[in-house]
Design a protein around this motif. Structure first.
Motif, mmCIF file in Angstrom:
data_model
loop_
_atom_site.group_PDB
_atom_site.id
_atom_site.type_symbol
_atom_site.label_atom_id
_atom_site.label_comp_id
_atom_site.label_asym_id
_atom_site.label_seq_id
_atom_site.Cartn_x
_atom_site.Cartn_y
_atom_site.Cartn_z
ATOM 1 N N ILE A 102 -19.355 -47.652 11.933
ATOM 2 C CA ILE A 102 -19.043 -46.900 10.722
ATOM 3 C C ILE A 102 -19.876 -45.623 10.666
ATOM 4 O O ILE A 102 -19.373 -44.549 10.316
ATOM 5 N N LYS A 103 -21.138 -45.743 11.021
ATOM 6 C CA LYS A 103 -22.042 -44.584 11.030
ATOM 7 C C LYS A 103 -21.552 -43.528 12.028
ATOM 8 O O LYS A 103 -21.494 -42.330 11.710
ATOM 9 N N ALA A 104 -21.178 -43.973 13.228
ATOM 10 C CA ALA A 104 -20.701 -43.041 14.252
ATOM 11 C C ALA A 104 -19.377 -42.409 13.852
ATOM 12 O O ALA A 104 -19.130 -41.236 14.132
ATOM 13 N N ASP A 105 -18.528 -43.167 13.164
ATOM 14 C CA ASP A 105 -17.229 -42.644 12.742
ATOM 15 C C ASP A 105 -17.400 -41.487 11.760
ATOM 16 O O ASP A 105 -16.653 -40.508 11.798
ATOM 17 N N LYS A 106 -18.400 -41.606 10.886
ATOM 18 C CA LYS A 106 -18.665 -40.540 9.917
ATOM 19 C C LYS A 106 -19.298 -39.327 10.591
ATOM 20 O O LYS A 106 -18.954 -38.182 10.279
ATOM 21 N N GLU A 107 -20.207 -39.583 11.517
ATOM 22 C CA GLU A 107 -20.942 -38.483 12.149
ATOM 23 C C GLU A 107 -20.117 -37.777 13.225
ATOM 24 O O GLU A 107 -20.233 -36.566 13.400
ATOM 25 N N GLN A 108 -19.297 -38.531 13.953
ATOM 26 C CA GLN A 108 -18.531 -37.965 15.067
ATOM 27 C C GLN A 108 -17.062 -37.731 14.720
ATOM 28 O O GLN A 108 -16.265 -37.399 15.596
ATOM 29 N N GLN A 109 -16.703 -37.938 13.454
ATOM 30 C CA GLN A 109 -15.343 -37.671 12.959
ATOM 31 C C GLN A 109 -14.276 -38.389 13.791
ATOM 32 O O GLN A 109 -13.291 -37.804 14.237
ATOM 33 N N GLY A 110 -14.491 -39.682 13.992
ATOM 34 C CA GLY A 110 -13.489 -40.500 14.653
ATOM 35 C C GLY A 110 -13.386 -40.331 16.146
ATOM 36 O O GLY A 110 -12.361 -40.677 16.750
ATOM 37 N N LYS A 111 -14.431 -39.842 16.774
ATOM 38 C CA LYS A 111 -14.421 -39.633 18.222
ATOM 39 C C LYS A 111 -14.573 -40.964 18.962
ATOM 40 O O LYS A 111 -15.357 -41.827 18.575
ATOM 41 N N PHE A 112 -13.792 -41.144 20.057
ATOM 42 C CA PHE A 112 -13.928 -42.324 20.905
ATOM 43 C C PHE A 112 -15.197 -42.189 21.746
ATOM 44 O O PHE A 112 -15.453 -41.128 22.327
ATOM 45 N N GLN A 113 -15.989 -43.274 21.820
ATOM 46 C CA GLN A 113 -17.237 -43.263 22.586
ATOM 47 C C GLN A 113 -17.477 -44.611 23.253
ATOM 48 O O GLN A 113 -16.998 -45.647 22.774
ATOM 49 N N PRO A 114 -18.249 -44.624 24.336
ATOM 50 C CA PRO A 114 -18.671 -45.911 24.910
ATOM 51 C C PRO A 114 -19.561 -46.638 23.911
ATOM 52 O O PRO A 114 -20.321 -45.999 23.169
ATOM 53 N N LEU A 115 -19.494 -47.954 23.874
ATOM 54 C CA LEU A 115 -20.276 -48.721 22.903
ATOM 55 C C LEU A 115 -21.777 -48.491 23.053
ATOM 56 O O LEU A 115 -22.503 -48.469 22.054
ATOM 57 N N ASP A 116 -22.245 -48.307 24.286
ATOM 58 C CA ASP A 116 -23.686 -48.126 24.467
ATOM 59 C C ASP A 116 -24.170 -46.769 23.988
ATOM 60 O O ASP A 116 -25.375 -46.502 23.951
ATOM 61 N N GLN A 117 -23.242 -45.880 23.617
ATOM 62 C CA GLN A 117 -23.617 -44.614 22.992
ATOM 63 C C GLN A 117 -23.473 -44.667 21.471
ATOM 64 O O GLN A 117 -23.899 -43.751 20.774
ATOM 65 N N VAL A 118 -22.855 -45.740 20.991
ATOM 66 C CA VAL A 118 -22.688 -45.944 19.549
ATOM 67 C C VAL A 118 -23.823 -46.815 19.009
ATOM 68 O O VAL A 118 -24.440 -46.497 17.980
ATOM 69 N N VAL A 119 -24.092 -47.904 19.695
ATOM 70 C CA VAL A 119 -25.129 -48.840 19.255
ATOM 71 C C VAL A 119 -26.470 -48.373 19.822
ATOM 72 O O VAL A 119 -27.001 -48.928 20.785
ATOM 73 N N LEU A 120 -26.992 -47.323 19.215
ATOM 74 C CA LEU A 120 -28.279 -46.741 19.589
ATOM 75 C C LEU A 120 -29.106 -46.527 18.332
ATOM 76 O O LEU A 120 -28.583 -46.094 17.305
ATOM 77 N N ASP A 121 -30.406 -46.835 18.419
ATOM 78 C CA ASP A 121 -31.259 -46.694 17.241
ATOM 79 C C ASP A 121 -32.707 -46.576 17.705
ATOM 80 O O ASP A 121 -33.283 -47.535 18.223
ATOM 81 N N SER A 122 -33.294 -45.406 17.537
ATOM 82 C CA SER A 122 -34.670 -45.200 17.982
ATOM 83 C C SER A 122 -35.661 -46.055 17.200
ATOM 84 O O SER A 122 -36.730 -46.408 17.705
ATOM 85 N N ASP A 123 -35.312 -46.408 15.971
ATOM 86 C CA ASP A 123 -36.196 -47.252 15.162
ATOM 87 C C ASP A 123 -36.096 -48.724 15.549
ATOM 88 O O ASP A 123 -37.042 -49.489 15.350
ATOM 89 N N SER A 151 -12.151 -47.269 34.718
ATOM 90 C CA SER A 151 -12.772 -48.575 34.487
ATOM 91 C C SER A 151 -13.634 -48.588 33.226
ATOM 92 O O SER A 151 -14.248 -49.603 32.905
ATOM 93 N N GLN A 152 -13.662 -47.473 32.494
ATOM 94 C CA GLN A 152 -14.529 -47.370 31.323
ATOM 95 C C GLN A 152 -13.719 -47.456 30.034
ATOM 96 O O GLN A 152 -12.612 -46.923 29.935
ATOM 97 N N LYS A 153 -14.300 -48.143 29.029
ATOM 98 C CA LYS A 153 -13.648 -48.292 27.734
ATOM 99 C C LYS A 153 -14.371 -47.466 26.683
ATOM 100 O O LYS A 153 -15.601 -47.399 26.663
ATOM 101 N N PHE A 154 -13.571 -46.844 25.814
ATOM 102 C CA PHE A 154 -14.106 -46.035 24.720
ATOM 103 C C PHE A 154 -13.607 -46.623 23.397
ATOM 104 O O PHE A 154 -12.458 -47.062 23.300
ATOM 105 N N HIS A 155 -14.482 -46.597 22.393
ATOM 106 C CA HIS A 155 -14.164 -47.259 21.121
ATOM 107 C C HIS A 155 -14.395 -46.311 19.942
ATOM 108 O O HIS A 155 -15.223 -45.404 20.005
ATOM 109 N N LYS A 156 -13.659 -46.571 18.871
ATOM 110 C CA LYS A 156 -13.953 -45.946 17.585
ATOM 111 C C LYS A 156 -13.598 -46.932 16.478
ATOM 112 O O LYS A 156 -12.731 -47.796 16.647
ATOM 113 N N TYR A 157 -14.284 -46.788 15.364
ATOM 114 C CA TYR A 157 -14.117 -47.704 14.240
ATOM 115 C C TYR A 157 -12.709 -47.659 13.685
ATOM 116 O O TYR A 157 -12.125 -46.587 13.509
ATOM 117 N N SER A 158 -12.157 -48.846 13.384
ATOM 118 C CA SER A 158 -10.849 -48.954 12.753
ATOM 119 C C SER A 158 -10.991 -49.764 11.469
ATOM 120 O O SER A 158 -11.254 -50.969 11.519
#
Length: 255
Positions: A102-123, A151-158
């Motif tokens: 949900i956070k990535a969907d708001k920040e990236q305006q619905g852009k498809f991304q690999p999950l390991d680039q979405v589930v990232l948190d420096s904290d 062979s790569q999958k890209f995801h966005k929030y639905s």
């Protein structure tokens, strides 16, 4: 469970007394895959919350603490000053992944991304372990749209898929409440300070109560959308009316 070995950043050191299913504390196959207590973002509030990954991070567990003042434990020949009793229960990692989607969907305006680039948190760097949990790859399509390039999958929030998935979770919860003969009507109305003299629970009571339980694991905005999706009107506490003014006594005039 002891925490003598060095743990990754974000892990919670120490030892506790806990009640947990065997799957949570199975002996690790390798020294570097032992069960791990760590803090992650609560999927509802975004605040730090304690969770447990089992051996090899194959399964996620929620950790709830029961605490009384002036309580301690005797463990072997030592005194454990932290007297909390921890309850460990299985947790669907999709709820925590949903927060980042949900956070990535708001920040990236619905852009498809690999999950390991979405589930990232420096904290909370251990959030990446969520993607190691069994069945995440199999069931992630319940909350995302998926595109494959090579062979790569890209995801966005639905949101549409997520609401369907959450509705199924609500139905499963209702079934569990009924099978365990748990009454819910009084709790539903007590939470909104609405009086009810109902003797038996209705289907709406069960659905509404189950919605409340599921809402503890999703953001507030999504909880409101789910309420609409379930066809439930929002309960509102009745406005408190001011007390009626009593007419003042009229004093008879002296003649």
């Amino acid at each position: 469970m002891h925490g003598a070995k060095q743990r990754p950043a974000g892990a919670h050191p120490g030892q506790w007394v806990l009640i947990a299913p065997e799957a949570a504390t199975e002996f690790p196959e390798t020294p570097d895959s032992e069960p791990l207590f760590t803090k992650l973002r609560n999927p509802s509030t975004g605040e730090a919350t304690l969770y447990l990954f089992n051996s090899g991070a194959q399964q996620l567990f929620e950790v709830k603490a029961f605490h009384e003042e002036n309580r301690s434990w005797f463990i072997g020949q030592t005194v454990q000053q932290d007297g909390r009793l921890l309850f460990v229960t299985p947790m669907d990692p999709l709820f925590l992944i949903l927060y980042y989607l949900i956070k990535a969907d708001k920040e990236q305006q619905g852009k498809f991304q690999p999950l390991d680039q979405v589930v990232l948190d420096s904290d909370y760097p251990n959030c990446l372990l969520l993607l190691k949990c069994a069945d995440v790859k199999q069931y992630i399509h319940h909350i995302t749209e998926v595109k494959e390039i090579g062979s790569q999958k890209f995801h966005k929030y639905s949101q549409e898929k997520t609401l369907k998935w959450l509705k199924k979770k609500v139905s499963q919860t209702v079934k569990a409440l009924k099978s365990n003969n748990i009454t819910v009507g009084e709790r539903v109305y007590a939470a909104t300070f609405i009086s009810s003299k109902r003797i038996t629970d209705t289907e709406e009571d069960y659905v509404r109560y189950a919605h409340g339980l599921i809402s503890e694991y999703i953001p507030e905005d999504l909880s409101k959308e789910l309420l609409k999706y379930l066809g439930l009107p929002e309960l509102k506490s009745p406005a408190v009316e001011p007390p009626l003014k009593m007419p003042g006594r009229r004093h008879a005039k002296k003649k």
